[in-house]
Scaffold this motif. Sequence first.
Motif, PDB file in Angstrom:
ATOM      1  N   ALA A  35      -9.080   8.136   2.220  1.00 28.66           N
ATOM      2  CA  ALA A  35      -8.238   7.238   1.436  1.00 28.66           C
ATOM      3  C   ALA A  35      -8.787   7.049   0.028  1.00 28.66           C
ATOM      4  CB  ALA A  35      -8.130   5.890   2.141  1.00 28.66           C
ATOM      5  N   PHE A  36      -7.886   6.944  -0.927  1.00 26.37           N
ATOM      6  CA  PHE A  36      -8.264   6.685  -2.306  1.00 26.37           C
ATOM      7  C   PHE A  36      -8.933   5.312  -2.383  1.00 26.37           C
ATOM      8  CE2 PHE A  36      -6.928   5.282  -6.679  1.00 26.37           C
ATOM      9  CZ  PHE A  36      -7.767   6.152  -7.361  1.00 26.37           C
ATOM     10  N   PRO A  37     -10.160   5.227  -2.939  1.00 25.04           N
ATOM     11  CA  PRO A  37     -10.920   3.978  -2.830  1.00 25.04           C
ATOM     12  C   PRO A  37     -10.477   2.880  -3.781  1.00 25.04           C
ATOM     13  CG  PRO A  37     -12.190   5.609  -4.041  1.00 25.04           C
ATOM     14  CD  PRO A  37     -10.953   6.314  -3.546  1.00 25.04           C
ATOM     15  N   GLN A  38      -9.677   3.212  -4.811  1.00 28.02           N
ATOM     16  CA  GLN A  38      -9.296   2.203  -5.796  1.00 28.02           C
ATOM     17  C   GLN A  38      -7.824   1.820  -5.666  1.00 28.02           C
ATOM     18  OE1 GLN A  38     -11.105   4.480  -9.186  1.00 28.02           O
ATOM     19  NE2 GLN A  38     -12.101   2.524  -9.600  1.00 28.02           N
ATOM     20  N   ALA A  39      -7.426   1.626  -4.416  1.00 27.60           N
ATOM     21  CA  ALA A  39      -6.065   1.183  -4.122  1.00 27.60           C
ATOM     22  C   ALA A  39      -6.104   0.261  -2.917  1.00 27.60           C
ATOM     23  CB  ALA A  39      -5.153   2.380  -3.860  1.00 27.60           C
ATOM     24  N   GLN A  40      -5.154  -0.642  -2.872  1.00 29.91           N
ATOM     25  CA  GLN A  40      -5.050  -1.586  -1.765  1.00 29.91           C
ATOM     26  C   GLN A  40      -4.026  -1.083  -0.751  1.00 29.91           C
ATOM     27  OE1 GLN A  40      -7.009  -4.306  -1.384  1.00 29.91           O
ATOM     28  NE2 GLN A  40      -8.058  -3.708  -3.281  1.00 29.91           N
ATOM     29  N   GLN A  84      -1.086   0.338  -3.128  1.00 28.07           N
ATOM     30  CA  GLN A  84      -0.856  -0.106  -4.498  1.00 28.07           C
ATOM     31  C   GLN A  84      -2.126   0.113  -5.298  1.00 28.07           C
ATOM     32  OE1 GLN A  84       0.432  -4.168  -5.089  1.00 28.07           O
ATOM     33  NE2 GLN A  84       0.162  -4.057  -7.297  1.00 28.07           N
ATOM     34  N   MET A  85      -1.991   0.702  -6.495  1.00 28.24           N
ATOM     35  CA  MET A  85      -3.154   0.958  -7.329  1.00 28.24           C
ATOM     36  C   MET A  85      -3.748  -0.351  -7.843  1.00 28.24           C
ATOM     37  SD  MET A  85      -3.185   4.188  -7.112  1.00 28.24           S
ATOM     38  CE  MET A  85      -2.278   4.009  -5.565  1.00 28.24           C
ATOM     39  N   GLU A  86      -5.065  -0.398  -7.920  1.00 27.13           N
ATOM     40  CA  GLU A  86      -5.743  -1.547  -8.499  1.00 27.13           C
ATOM     41  C   GLU A  86      -5.523  -1.580 -10.010  1.00 27.13           C
ATOM     42  OE1 GLU A  86      -9.800  -1.228  -7.357  1.00 27.13           O
ATOM     43  OE2 GLU A  86      -9.423  -1.751  -5.249  1.00 27.13           O
ATOM     44  N   PRO A  87      -5.691  -2.748 -10.651  1.00 28.95           N
ATOM     45  CA  PRO A  87      -5.512  -2.824 -12.110  1.00 28.95           C
ATOM     46  C   PRO A  87      -6.420  -1.830 -12.837  1.00 28.95           C
ATOM     47  CG  PRO A  87      -5.633  -5.027 -11.165  1.00 28.95           C
ATOM     48  CD  PRO A  87      -5.960  -4.077 -10.053  1.00 28.95           C
ATOM     49  N   GLY A  88      -5.845  -1.147 -13.826  1.00 27.39           N
ATOM     50  CA  GLY A  88      -6.617  -0.186 -14.596  1.00 27.39           C
ATOM     51  C   GLY A  88      -6.691   1.194 -13.984  1.00 27.39           C
ATOM     52  N   VAL A  89      -6.136   1.370 -12.794  1.00 27.57           N
ATOM     53  CA  VAL A  89      -6.141   2.660 -12.106  1.00 27.57           C
ATOM     54  C   VAL A  89      -4.705   3.173 -12.057  1.00 27.57           C
ATOM     55  CG1 VAL A  89      -6.708   3.890  -9.978  1.00 27.57           C
ATOM     56  CG2 VAL A  89      -8.122   1.961 -10.730  1.00 27.57           C
ATOM     57  N   THR A  90      -4.506   4.446 -12.328  1.00 25.60           N
ATOM     58  CA  THR A  90      -3.158   5.007 -12.371  1.00 25.60           C
ATOM     59  C   THR A  90      -2.846   5.782 -11.099  1.00 25.60           C
ATOM     60  OG1 THR A  90      -3.769   7.128 -13.372  1.00 25.60           O
ATOM     61  CG2 THR A  90      -3.422   5.259 -14.862  1.00 25.60           C
ATOM     62  N   ASP A  93      -4.479   9.124 -11.090  1.00 20.98           N
ATOM     63  CA  ASP A  93      -5.846   9.149 -10.557  1.00 20.98           C
ATOM     64  C   ASP A  93      -5.827   9.387  -9.044  1.00 20.98           C
ATOM     65  OD1 ASP A  93      -6.989   8.627 -13.047  1.00 20.98           O
ATOM     66  OD2 ASP A  93      -6.904   6.455 -12.759  1.00 20.98           O
ATOM     67  N   ALA A  94      -4.957   8.660  -8.362  1.00 19.77           N
ATOM     68  CA  ALA A  94      -4.863   8.803  -6.914  1.00 19.77           C
ATOM     69  C   ALA A  94      -4.340  10.182  -6.526  1.00 19.77           C
ATOM     70  CB  ALA A  94      -3.951   7.721  -6.343  1.00 19.77           C
ATOM     71  N   ARG A  95      -3.366  10.671  -7.279  1.00 13.98           N
ATOM     72  CA  ARG A  95      -2.809  11.998  -6.986  1.00 13.98           C
ATOM     73  C   ARG A  95      -3.880  13.070  -7.125  1.00 13.98           C
ATOM     74  NH1 ARG A  95       0.431  16.084  -9.448  1.00 13.98           N
ATOM     75  NH2 ARG A  95       2.087  16.808  -8.057  1.00 13.98           N
ATOM     76  N   ARG A 169       3.773  -1.826 -11.858  1.00 10.41           N
ATOM     77  CA  ARG A 169       2.882  -1.616 -10.720  1.00 10.41           C
ATOM     78  C   ARG A 169       3.088  -0.207 -10.169  1.00 10.41           C
ATOM     79  NH1 ARG A 169       3.654  -7.404  -7.536  1.00 10.41           N
ATOM     80  NH2 ARG A 169       2.670  -8.718  -9.151  1.00 10.41           N
ATOM     81  N   GLU A 170       1.985   0.401  -9.730  1.00 10.25           N
ATOM     82  CA  GLU A 170       2.027   1.793  -9.310  1.00 10.25           C
ATOM     83  C   GLU A 170       1.677   1.900  -7.830  1.00 10.25           C
ATOM     84  OE1 GLU A 170      -0.489   3.762 -12.281  1.00 10.25           O
ATOM     85  OE2 GLU A 170       1.387   4.265 -13.296  1.00 10.25           O
ATOM     86  N   TYR A 171       2.479   2.728  -7.123  1.00 11.59           N
ATOM     87  CA  TYR A 171       2.359   2.833  -5.674  1.00 11.59           C
ATOM     88  C   TYR A 171       2.250   4.290  -5.242  1.00 11.59           C
ATOM     89  CZ  TYR A 171       3.555  -2.105  -5.150  1.00 11.59           C
ATOM     90  OH  TYR A 171       3.545  -3.472  -5.204  1.00 11.59           O
ATOM     91  N   LEU A 172       1.696   4.453  -4.073  1.00 13.96           N
ATOM     92  CA  LEU A 172       1.558   5.773  -3.461  1.00 13.96           C
ATOM     93  C   LEU A 172       1.908   5.680  -1.983  1.00 13.96           C
ATOM     94  CD1 LEU A 172      -1.255   8.355  -3.861  1.00 13.96           C
ATOM     95  CD2 LEU A 172      -0.847   7.440  -1.579  1.00 13.96           C
TER      96      LEU A 172
END
Length: 310
Positions: A35-40, A84-90, A93-95, A169-172
Motif C-alpha cells: 500500500a502507498f504509505p502517504q494515503a489514508q 485519499q492522498m495526504e495533504p501535499g501528496v499527489t 505520486d501514488a500512481r 482532494r485526490e483519490y485512488l
Amino acid sequence: MSAIRNSLSFPGRLALALFASLIPWVQAEARVLMAFPQAQLEEERSLASASYRVMLSPIREVGSELRAERSERLAVEGTGHLFQMEPGVTRQDARRWYLEQLQTRNANILFQCSGRECGRSNVWANQVFDQATLYGRDAQQDYLVAGFEDNDGQRWLVVLYTVTRGNQREYLWLEQLQLADDAVVPGIGGQGSRLAGPVIVPWEGGVSVRFDWDAETRRILDTMASDPDARIVIAGFSGLAPEETVEQAIERAERAANTMSDLLARSGLSSSRHIIHAAGPLVRFATPERPENRIEILVITPPEGGSPDE
C-alpha cells in the motif's frame, strides 16, 4: 521499522518497499502490492465473482447502459481499496508507487488511459466501481489495468484508478484480483515472464550526465539481473531541444546510455551483458513516469535450455 521508514526520503521509502517486494515470500499476503504509505485508507471491499467485468477500453454510458469497446468477464477473487492522498501528496505520486512495483513484477499493461479519453469520471465512479467518492474531474483521471504472474505461478490483475475531485482532494481506487486457474487473459504469463522491467531512470545534463536514482534502486536492478546469463538492455531517450538537430538529440541519449552502462559495470554488472540502444526523441512516449530524458533498463533472461544470445 517505522522509525527507519520515516527517516528516509520518499524515493528511498519507495525503493526500500520495492526491494522488499522482490523477496519470494510464500505467504499470500506478500504476493499483492504494498500500500502507498502517504494515503489514508477509507474503505476496503472484498471482491469475488465468477463473472467480474474488467474494462479494457474507454467507457461511456448510453441511457443507463454501460458501454465499452473491449471488456472481459473473469472469475476472480481479491480486494478493492479506496485511498485519499495526504495533504501535499499527489495522485501521481501514488500512481508511480504502484507502477514501479508492477515493473519489478514483470507486469504487462493491458490497457491504460488518461483524462477525457477515459470517458466520464462519474461513470467510472458510479457504474464501474460503485464508489461515488471517485466522481471527479474528467480531465484529471487515470485508469490502468495490468497483469502479472507471481513466483508460484498465480496470475493477478491490478486495476488502478486515480482522480482529482472538484474540491481538489485526490483519490485512488486499487483492485488486486487473483485470477481463477482457467481464466484466459492474453498478456499474462507465458513468454512475458522472461522480461523484467523496465527500470526508469531520469537523467539530465549535456557533456556530463547526472541520474536521478539511489542505492536502493541499484539493488533492485541487481536483483532483477541476478541470473548471470541475463542480458541487460539500456535504452537512452531524450527530448528534442529547439536549438538542436535530431542527430544531436540522439547523441545526447547515447551518451547517457553509455554513462549508465559504465555505472552498471562498475557496480558488478559486466558490460559484456549490456545491449545499448539510443532512441533519442524518436519514440514519443513521455508521461510523468517516463520523462523525455530517461534511461529504461530491461533485463531479459535466456530461453529455457538456450544460450544468452538466443
